[in-house]
Design a protein around this motif. Structure first.
Motif, PDB file in Angstrom:
ATOM      1  N   UNK A 306      41.247  26.226  49.322  1.00 47.51           N
ATOM      2  CA  UNK A 306      40.132  25.597  50.271  1.00 47.51           C
ATOM      3  C   UNK A 306      40.085  24.443  50.863  1.00 47.51           C
ATOM      4  N   UNK A 307      40.551  23.267  49.620  1.00 46.11           N
ATOM      5  CA  UNK A 307      40.514  21.764  50.209  1.00 46.11           C
ATOM      6  C   UNK A 307      41.494  21.506  51.259  1.00 46.11           C
ATOM      7  N   UNK A 308      42.873  22.108  51.094  1.00 45.31           N
ATOM      8  CA  UNK A 308      43.669  22.052  52.259  1.00 45.31           C
ATOM      9  C   UNK A 308      43.158  22.626  53.507  1.00 45.31           C
ATOM     10  N   UNK A 309      42.484  23.944  53.585  1.00 43.37           N
ATOM     11  CA  UNK A 309      41.888  24.675  54.738  1.00 43.37           C
ATOM     12  C   UNK A 309      40.903  23.793  55.541  1.00 43.37           C
ATOM     13  N   UNK A 310      40.202  23.153  54.363  1.00 40.47           N
ATOM     14  CA  UNK A 310      38.803  22.355  55.146  1.00 40.47           C
ATOM     15  C   UNK A 310      39.474  21.019  55.702  1.00 40.47           C
ATOM     16  N   UNK A 311      40.632  20.419  55.069  1.00 34.99           N
ATOM     17  CA  UNK A 311      40.903  19.157  55.673  1.00 34.99           C
ATOM     18  C   UNK A 311      41.506  19.442  57.233  1.00 34.99           C
ATOM     19  N   UNK A 312      42.292  20.766  57.163  1.00 28.49           N
ATOM     20  CA  UNK A 312      43.011  21.155  58.496  1.00 28.49           C
ATOM     21  C   UNK A 312      42.084  21.661  59.659  1.00 28.49           C
ATOM     22  N   UNK A 313      40.532  22.042  59.280  1.00 29.70           N
ATOM     23  CA  UNK A 313      39.827  22.623  60.018  1.00 29.70           C
ATOM     24  C   UNK A 313      38.347  22.060  59.832  1.00 29.70           C
ATOM     25  N   UNK A 314      38.363  20.786  59.480  1.00 30.65           N
ATOM     26  CA  UNK A 314      36.949  20.044  59.397  1.00 30.65           C
ATOM     27  C   UNK A 314      35.830  20.385  60.626  1.00 30.65           C
ATOM     28  N   UNK A 315      36.547  19.874  61.923  1.00 25.86           N
ATOM     29  CA  UNK A 315      35.532  20.114  62.907  1.00 25.86           C
ATOM     30  C   UNK A 315      35.127  21.648  63.032  1.00 25.86           C
ATOM     31  N   UNK A 316      36.229  22.611  62.961  1.00 26.23           N
ATOM     32  CA  UNK A 316      35.485  23.893  63.163  1.00 26.23           C
ATOM     33  C   UNK A 316      34.547  24.523  62.096  1.00 26.23           C
ATOM     34  N   UNK A 317      34.928  24.017  60.773  1.00 18.18           N
ATOM     35  CA  UNK A 317      33.819  24.523  59.753  1.00 18.18           C
ATOM     36  C   UNK A 317      32.416  23.983  59.870  1.00 18.18           C
ATOM     37  N   UNK A 318      32.765  22.480  60.554  1.00 12.32           N
ATOM     38  CA  UNK A 318      31.317  21.738  60.805  1.00 12.32           C
ATOM     39  C   UNK A 318      30.386  22.535  61.745  1.00 12.32           C
ATOM     40  N   UNK A 319      31.321  23.042  62.941  1.00 10.13           N
ATOM     41  CA  UNK A 319      30.536  23.668  64.101  1.00 10.13           C
ATOM     42  C   UNK A 319      29.667  24.955  63.695  1.00 10.13           C
ATOM     43  N   UNK A 320      30.833  25.735  62.601  1.00 12.18           N
ATOM     44  CA  UNK A 320      30.256  27.113  62.162  1.00 12.18           C
ATOM     45  C   UNK A 320      29.010  26.754  61.156  1.00 12.18           C
ATOM     46  N   UNK A 321      29.095  25.785  60.358  1.00 12.02           N
ATOM     47  CA  UNK A 321      28.076  25.283  59.248  1.00 12.02           C
ATOM     48  C   UNK A 321      26.877  25.119  59.943  1.00 12.02           C
ATOM     49  N   UNK A 336      28.337  28.629  51.067  1.00 10.99           N
ATOM     50  CA  UNK A 336      29.092  27.826  50.477  1.00 10.99           C
ATOM     51  C   UNK A 336      30.384  27.594  51.564  1.00 10.99           C
ATOM     52  N   UNK A 337      30.944  26.424  51.170  1.00 10.30           N
ATOM     53  CA  UNK A 337      32.257  26.215  52.202  1.00 10.30           C
ATOM     54  C   UNK A 337      33.270  27.355  52.112  1.00 10.30           C
ATOM     55  N   UNK A 338      33.435  27.875  50.905  1.00 12.19           N
ATOM     56  CA  UNK A 338      34.473  29.040  50.960  1.00 12.19           C
ATOM     57  C   UNK A 338      34.022  30.012  51.735  1.00 12.19           C
ATOM     58  N   UNK A 339      32.811  30.407  51.939  1.00 13.12           N
ATOM     59  CA  UNK A 339      32.487  31.404  52.747  1.00 13.12           C
ATOM     60  C   UNK A 339      32.537  31.152  54.320  1.00 13.12           C
ATOM     61  N   UNK A 340      32.196  29.988  54.485  1.00 14.11           N
ATOM     62  CA  UNK A 340      32.385  29.301  55.912  1.00 14.11           C
ATOM     63  C   UNK A 340      33.825  29.442  56.400  1.00 14.11           C
ATOM     64  N   UNK A 341      34.857  29.179  55.331  1.00 12.32           N
ATOM     65  CA  UNK A 341      36.176  29.255  55.759  1.00 12.32           C
ATOM     66  C   UNK A 341      36.617  30.719  56.361  1.00 12.32           C
ATOM     67  N   UNK A 342      36.289  31.527  55.566  1.00 13.56           N
ATOM     68  CA  UNK A 342      36.355  32.930  55.915  1.00 13.56           C
ATOM     69  C   UNK A 342      35.886  33.225  57.485  1.00 13.56           C
ATOM     70  N   UNK A 343      34.602  32.589  57.618  1.00 17.51           N
ATOM     71  CA  UNK A 343      34.070  32.674  59.126  1.00 17.51           C
ATOM     72  C   UNK A 343      35.231  32.040  59.908  1.00 17.51           C
ATOM     73  N   UNK A 344      35.602  30.730  59.629  1.00 21.82           N
ATOM     74  CA  UNK A 344      36.263  30.054  60.311  1.00 21.82           C
ATOM     75  C   UNK A 344      37.634  30.988  61.067  1.00 21.82           C
ATOM     76  N   UNK A 345      38.137  31.672  60.088  1.00 21.02           N
ATOM     77  CA  UNK A 345      39.248  32.322  60.498  1.00 21.02           C
ATOM     78  C   UNK A 345      39.051  33.103  61.770  1.00 21.02           C
ATOM     79  N   UNK A 346      37.798  33.788  62.037  1.00 23.33           N
ATOM     80  CA  UNK A 346      37.505  34.521  63.167  1.00 23.33           C
ATOM     81  C   UNK A 346      37.833  33.867  64.446  1.00 23.33           C
TER      82      UNK A 346
END
Length: 355
Positions: A306-321, A336-346
């Protein structure tokens, strides 16, 4: 590997041949299965295995295919899917296949003036991508009504794909053209009046939904306020809720969840400059409704690296959050950020597809 196994299963069923060309729908299936494979080490297997299937009798053919798909994946990756996972995939396949086989209602715009109808249609064609058919007739001062009626019959005959043509006009005497066209050609035709650019955009978007036929389009446009161009189709989303979501959750109020998530989706798409589509709505609303229930039950998914994914997609995760805060507040939860990461993949698929 996943894609190859999925396509091999589709080849066995002629009914799903069209799905092979619907890349967004295929991606939605692959995304869900990939995420399930990621979650297996963290899943509560004993609890899942006590569940029973509910779609084997509702969608027997789709259930059989979903079971075959998961069986082939299970043999390759050494796991046994839960009944709920098979139910979700079966329900998704039922909607996806209907969407892939859709035949859209065509639209003929007729307005007073030398160029108004053409300008409306040209704007729609330049701003909306998708599978739709539309044409225009400019009813100017040099055209007799009989000439307009004759031209409308010709255009409708050309536009018709077998499910009818909806005629969108501005005012009298054009409001009875649909009845005339039907009498002359036998092609199902309906007329809506007082057309504006906003209502035409809504109409074109709704015409692309597999759920809407000519009657639902005509009746649905009479008394509704025009929706923004990226707004989802209410009838389509309602079908998703009753046919998929209601069958894959236990206790959450799906009507409330879907209403809230539609707002979250609209705002996210707007902020990311991604156009609305039925495919992304299915993925987002189905996934996030189940996500909300998991969080309420304190069964959040882990996300590998999750740390690596968050660093690569910080802006996208922020928008979704930011846009899911409305959902979190509505159900008194913190996503939580782990769930936001799955949503980001969409949304990653949509973003990468544009680049």
């Amino acid at each position: 590997m996943l894609c190859r196994l999925l396509l091999e299963n589709f080849k066995k069923e002629k009914k799903y041949k069209l799905l092979k060309n619907e890349y967004q729908l295929l991606y939605g299936i692959l995304l869900h299965i990939t995420n399930y494979l990621k979650r297996i080490p963290y899943s509560q297997k004993s609890q899942e295995m006590n569940e029973t299937s509910i779609t084997d009798k509702i969608y027997p053919e789709e259930y059989s295919l979903a079971n075959d798909i998961y069986t082939s994946f299970g043999q390759t990756y050494s796991f046994s899917p839960s009944p709920r996972e098979i139910d979700f995939l079966a329900s998704y396949l039922a909607i996806a296949n209907q969407w892939a086989k859709r035949t859209t209602v065509s639209i003929l715009v007729i307005c007073h003036g030398s160029s108004i109808a053409t300008q409306l249609v040209n704007y729609v064609k330049s701003s909306i991508k998708g599978n739709y058919s539309i044409d225009a007739i400019n009813y100017d001062e040099n055209m007799q009504l009989n000439d307009c009626l004759e031209l409308a019959c010709l255009k409708v005959s050309t536009l018709n794909k077998g499910v009818g043509v909806l005629i969108a006009c501005d005012m009298e005497p054009l409001t009875s053209i649909g009845d005339h066209v039907f009498r002359q050609t036998g092609i199902p035709s309906r007329t809506i009046s007082n057309v504006t650019l906003s209502s035409l955009i809504t109409l074109v978007q709704q015409s692309m939904s597999a759920i809407n036929d000519i009657d639902s389009l005509a009746s649905g446009m009479k008394d509704i306020e025009p929706q923004p161009s990226n707004s989802p189709k209410n009838s389509f989303i309602e079908q998703i809720r009753t046919r998929i979501i209601d069958k894959t959750v236990s206790f959450i109020n799906t009507q409330k969840a879907v209403d809230v998530l539609q707002t979250c989706l609209n705002n996210t798409l707007h902020e990311l400059s991604i156009p609305y589509s039925d495919a992304i709505a299915v993925k987002y609303i189905c996934h996030c409704t189940n996500m909300l229930e998991r969080i309420i039950k304190n069964e959040c998914w882990e996300y590998p690296k999750i740390k690596h994914f968050y660093e690569e997609n910080t802006y996208l995760i922020h928008v979704i959050e930011h846009n899911l805060e409305y959902a979190g507040n509505s159900f008194s939860i913190k996503i939580p950020v782990t769930e936001l990461a799955y949503v980001s993949e969409i949304f990653l698929f949509e973003i990468k597809g544009e680049n």
